[in-house]
Design an enzyme around this catalytic site. Sequence first.
Site, PDB file in Angstrom:
ATOM      1  N   CYS A  37      -0.223   6.020  10.174  1.00  0.00           N
ATOM      2  CA  CYS A  37       1.043   5.394  10.592  1.00  0.00           C
ATOM      3  C   CYS A  37       0.801   4.042  11.249  1.00  0.00           C
ATOM      4  CB  CYS A  37       1.764   6.264  11.605  1.00  0.00           C
ATOM      5  SG  CYS A  37       2.047   7.919  11.035  1.00  0.00           S
ATOM      6  N   SER A  69      12.646   5.817  14.669  1.00  0.00           N
ATOM      7  CA  SER A  69      11.493   5.389  15.468  1.00  0.00           C
ATOM      8  C   SER A  69      11.975   4.971  16.846  1.00  0.00           C
ATOM      9  CB  SER A  69      10.783   4.231  14.765  1.00  0.00           C
ATOM     10  OG  SER A  69      10.297   4.677  13.524  1.00  0.00           O
ATOM     11  N   CYS A  96       7.028  -6.693   6.981  1.00  0.00           N
ATOM     12  CA  CYS A  96       8.203  -6.152   7.678  1.00  0.00           C
ATOM     13  C   CYS A  96       8.693  -7.198   8.658  1.00  0.00           C
ATOM     14  CB  CYS A  96       7.824  -4.872   8.425  1.00  0.00           C
ATOM     15  SG  CYS A  96       9.236  -4.029   9.186  1.00  0.00           S
ATOM     16  N   CYS A 135       7.699  -5.010  15.470  1.00  0.00           N
ATOM     17  CA  CYS A 135       7.274  -4.073  16.516  1.00  0.00           C
ATOM     18  C   CYS A 135       5.817  -4.399  16.873  1.00  0.00           C
ATOM     19  CB  CYS A 135       7.401  -2.629  16.034  1.00  0.00           C
ATOM     20  SG  CYS A 135       9.093  -2.218  15.510  1.00  0.00           S
ATOM     21  N   CYS A 158       2.604  -2.310  15.641  1.00  0.00           N
ATOM     22  CA  CYS A 158       2.484  -1.938  14.226  1.00  0.00           C
ATOM     23  C   CYS A 158       1.788  -3.043  13.434  1.00  0.00           C
ATOM     24  CB  CYS A 158       3.876  -1.679  13.654  1.00  0.00           C
ATOM     25  SG  CYS A 158       3.894  -1.434  11.869  1.00  0.00           S
ATOM     26  N   GLU A 169       0.825  -1.205   0.000  1.00  0.00           N
ATOM     27  CA  GLU A 169       0.000   0.000   0.000  1.00  0.00           C
ATOM     28  C   GLU A 169       0.863   1.261   0.000  1.00  0.00           C
ATOM     29  OE1 GLU A 169      -3.915  -1.479   2.459  1.00  0.00           O
ATOM     30  OE2 GLU A 169      -2.185  -0.857   3.613  1.00  0.00           O
ATOM     31  N   CYS A 206       3.323   8.488   1.083  1.00  0.00           N
ATOM     32  CA  CYS A 206       3.947   7.579   2.041  1.00  0.00           C
ATOM     33  C   CYS A 206       4.018   6.222   1.350  1.00  0.00           C
ATOM     34  CB  CYS A 206       3.070   7.532   3.298  1.00  0.00           C
ATOM     35  SG  CYS A 206       3.607   6.341   4.522  1.00  0.00           S
TER      36      CYS A 206
HETATM   37  N1  SAH Z   1      10.097   0.639   9.541  1.00  0.00           N
HETATM   38  C1  SAH Z   1      10.201   2.054   9.556  1.00  0.00           C
HETATM   39  C2  SAH Z   1       9.168   2.796   8.744  1.00  0.00           C
HETATM   40  C3  SAH Z   1       7.734   2.332   8.817  1.00  0.00           C
HETATM   41  S1  SAH Z   1       6.564   2.933   9.913  1.00  0.00           S
HETATM   42  C4  SAH Z   1      10.171   2.550  10.977  1.00  0.00           C
HETATM   43  O1  SAH Z   1       9.802   1.791  11.853  1.00  0.00           O
HETATM   44  O2  SAH Z   1      10.542   3.680  11.202  1.00  0.00           O
HETATM   45  C5  SAH Z   1       6.570   4.641  10.079  1.00  0.00           C
HETATM   46  C6  SAH Z   1       6.317   5.079  11.520  1.00  0.00           C
HETATM   47  O3  SAH Z   1       5.022   4.676  12.015  1.00  0.00           O
HETATM   48  C7  SAH Z   1       7.323   4.484  12.477  1.00  0.00           C
HETATM   49  O4  SAH Z   1       7.772   5.489  13.352  1.00  0.00           O
HETATM   50  C8  SAH Z   1       6.505   3.477  13.234  1.00  0.00           C
HETATM   51  O5  SAH Z   1       7.043   3.141  14.476  1.00  0.00           O
HETATM   52  C9  SAH Z   1       5.175   4.189  13.340  1.00  0.00           C
HETATM   53  N2  SAH Z   1       4.083   3.301  13.713  1.00  0.00           N
HETATM   54  C10 SAH Z   1       3.985   1.976  13.517  1.00  0.00           C
HETATM   55  N3  SAH Z   1       2.828   1.494  14.004  1.00  0.00           N
HETATM   56  C11 SAH Z   1       2.183   2.556  14.535  1.00  0.00           C
HETATM   57  C12 SAH Z   1       0.910   2.707  15.155  1.00  0.00           C
HETATM   58  N4  SAH Z   1       0.107   1.665  15.334  1.00  0.00           N
HETATM   59  N5  SAH Z   1       0.552   3.944  15.565  1.00  0.00           N
HETATM   60  C13 SAH Z   1       1.353   5.003  15.361  1.00  0.00           C
HETATM   61  N6  SAH Z   1       2.557   4.926  14.754  1.00  0.00           N
HETATM   62  C14 SAH Z   1       2.965   3.711  14.353  1.00  0.00           C
END
Ligand code: SAH
Length: 376
Positions: free
Chosen positions: A365, A246, A134, A138, A141, A114, A127
């Site tokens: 995000c 992050s 991934c 985390c 996410c 996406e 974005c």
């Molecule tokens: N893998 C990379 C980029 C992808 S996500 C990274 O982790 O930075 C982009 C941002 O969204 C990251 O800061 C991630 O931690 C955040 N993110 C992921 N899940 C989220 C959620 N459920 N709510 C808010 N931010 C989230």
Amino acid sequence: MSRSNEPTPINLVFDEPPQKKKPPKHLADFSPEERREFAKENGLPAFRATQIANHYFSHLSIDPNTWSDIPAEMREKFAEIFTPQLITLVRSVTCDNGMTRKDLWRLHDGVLVESVLMRYTERTTVCISSQAGCGMDCPFCATGQAGLTRNLTAGEITEQIVAAARTCASGELPGGPTRLSNIVFMGMGEPMANYKAVMRSLRNITDAAPDGLGISARSVTVSTVGLVNGIEKLTQEGLPVTLAVSLHTPDDDLRDTLVPINSRWKVKEVLAAADAYAEKTGRRYSIEYALIRDINDQTWRADLLGRLLKNRNAHVNLIPLNPTPGSKWTASRREDEAEFQRILESYGVATTVRDTRGREIDGACGQLAAAELAKP
Ligand code: SAH
């Protein structure tokens, strides 16, 4: 990739996961020199590659019928060689009166990813995804939940960007034609775990016409969980994109859980690498911090973060957690969010609260999880 409590093996970081069937080659997979070589390998003069790159990047055109500097009978063939369609739109969903649009793409092997396009008054941002799924695991996410399917190629990443640029130019978004101004690598995937393809994509974005889109590196943000070896490599590239880290918590104890790769590179090491990046590029970096109610939003953590960042060239982006299906975690209370921001600012740390664009369409995000969406 299986979900377990085992730390992510270190040797995964720059590994190519096995790919069953490689996507067709695309000019966006190559450097400008390699494109010319590629033309020759296909029995064509090198300048043909430059012509097609110009159609693709400057005119955003993949319709060979419009390529008037190419002999009519050769156009289809050239399109097959240089610009095969790598991503096919499955569906788009919009919100914010059409100003936010999430596109679901199918790749040649059926894999889904996406991207999200967001129009603001002053800018239009896409974005994009750098991987299908991934591997960073985390727990808050959505993308992390299904594990890594595969890396995207530079062509597949670039196609998302060029498609967004085309949507902007075509006037499909409310408000009429506009230019794609910003690109954030914050969709599905960990960009630093697909370094080579991401780097090629960054060059495609920033190279001047006819070799690329000619968008300034300052308008591009690469977000990472903090793969220090990747940050160090990026530091050497001489490409001053905005780095986003992050972090999500200032202490290793909690970060080991929230961002499992922290078991490999600790908060101190990640910040040191980001500092070196800022030093070399002159660019302030961003700290991403998803505020999770009663998990990482305590005042003592705000204090700790403030102390950690007060003398650094960093800016904090607070993101109200977008809850993922089945998760027990939710966004912080408004007053805790405000207090968190106030404390950070009391240390002189620039802090903004990220808007939640796209939330209703699971396009905010951490909500991107195409595999889930595609289920019948
Ligand atoms: N893998 C990379 C980029 C992808 S996500 C990274 O982790 O930075 C982009 C941002 O969204 C990251 O800061 C991630 O931690 C955040 N993110 C992921 N899940 C989220 C959620 N459920 N709510 C808010 N931010 C989230």
